[in-house]
Design an enzyme around this catalytic site. Structure first.
Site, short mmCIF file in Angstrom:
data_model
loop_
_atom_site.label_atom_id
_atom_site.label_comp_id
_atom_site.label_asym_id
_atom_site.label_seq_id
_atom_site.Cartn_x
_atom_site.Cartn_y
_atom_site.Cartn_z
N GLU A 1 47.51 -11.19 63.85
CA GLU A 1 48.79 -11.50 63.50
C GLU A 1 49.83 -10.32 63.84
O GLU A 1 50.87 -10.20 64.53
CB GLU A 1 49.01 -12.28 62.36
CG GLU A 1 48.37 -13.52 62.44
CD GLU A 1 48.40 -14.33 60.98
OE1 GLU A 1 48.45 -15.19 60.91
OE2 GLU A 1 48.37 -13.35 59.93
N LEU A 2 49.63 -9.00 63.15
CA LEU A 2 50.35 -7.94 63.22
C LEU A 2 50.53 -7.48 64.48
O LEU A 2 51.31 -7.16 65.06
CB LEU A 2 49.66 -6.86 62.04
CG LEU A 2 49.68 -7.32 60.78
CD1 LEU A 2 48.99 -6.53 59.83
CD2 LEU A 2 51.36 -7.20 60.35
N VAL B 1 41.95 -12.14 60.57
CA VAL B 1 43.07 -13.19 61.52
C VAL B 1 44.54 -12.29 61.19
O VAL B 1 44.99 -12.27 62.09
CB VAL B 1 43.16 -14.36 60.58
CG1 VAL B 1 44.58 -15.07 60.93
CG2 VAL B 1 41.95 -15.33 60.77
N CYS B 2 44.77 -11.63 60.06
CA CYS B 2 45.86 -10.74 60.03
C CYS B 2 45.99 -9.63 61.00
O CYS B 2 47.24 -9.30 61.45
CB CYS B 2 45.91 -10.09 58.40
SG CYS B 2 46.33 -11.79 57.04
N THR B 3 44.82 -9.06 61.41
CA THR B 3 44.66 -7.90 62.40
C THR B 3 45.47 -8.67 63.81
O THR B 3 46.19 -7.69 64.14
CB THR B 3 43.23 -7.42 62.39
OG1 THR B 3 43.02 -6.97 61.35
CG2 THR B 3 43.25 -6.52 63.62
#
Length: 219
Positions: free
Chosen positions: A48-49, A44-46
């Protein structure tokens, strides 16, 4: 600690993917968004960034600096950036804090003091509370705190919308209603008396209730 709106954002020094910074000095006279991540190479963070990198021009227009944080070292962040570019089309174009000793995560109340002092051996689930969005004003005060679960990607269009509202209401004595967006009508702040409002808005306002005074967005 519990971080509240109106608190002074804790200052710190940290290594980032763009060199070492002192947070308050780095903000300068800008606004800032600090958004945190529980671990590198998480799905998920991938996304988002990458999404934040694509939106950076919109934050730039609003004089808002972006600062990411992930509970791993800077050299790991640099490797992760390659995956982000490959899968999302854009690598991070803003600094990403390395927090391998968990210092910033603890300073901002995202991890408890007893969490230890190393990211080594910790899983994303161990760090699941490190999923915050914090908006800080030029006065270094906290303006917004959002906390997300690991399985829900953040809506950065909403962060921009809130920044638009906060910058407008910092300049004018108004508030924004539910689901407001740029160009919509606004509400005269409750701190403004009717006599004051008549001077500010000589054309008057709509008032379905005496306490609900609606005017066009000031420019």
């Amino acid at each position: 600690m519990t971080l509240r709106i109106g608190d002074t954002a804790p200052d710190f020094e940290a290594d980032t993917t763009e060199g070492r910074i002192r947070f308050h000095d780095w903000i300068g006279n800008s606004w800032a968004v600090l958004f945190s991540h529980p671990k590198d190479f998480t799905p998920v963070c991938t996304t988002e960034l990458g999404a934040m990198a694509k939106l950076k021009p919109e934050f730039d227009k609003r004089n808002v600096k972006i600062l990411g944080l992930s509970v791993d070292a800077v050299d790991s962040h640099s490797k992760w950036a390659n995956d982000i570019k490959e899968t999302q089309g854009t690598a991070p174009n803003y600094p990403l804090i390395g927090d391998p000793e968990l210092k910033v995560a603890k300073l901002y109340g995202m991890l408890p003091a007893e969490a230890g002092n190393s990211s080594q051996g910790r899983t994303a689930a161990d760090n699941q509370t490190v999923r915050n969005v914090i908006v800080i004003g030029p006065d270094k005060k906290v303006k917004l705190v959002l906390v997300y679960p690991m399985t829900t990607g953040r809506n950065f269009d909403e962060v921009l919308r809130v920044i638009d509202s906060m910058q407008l209401t910092a300049k004018h004595r108004v508030a924004t209603p539910a689901n407001w967006k740029q160009g919509d009508d606004v509400i005269i702040a409750g701190s403004v008396t009717d006599d004051e409002a008549k001077k500010i808005y000589p054309k008057g306002w709509k008032a379905p209730k005496p306490y609900l005074r609606i005017v066009p967005q000031p420019r």
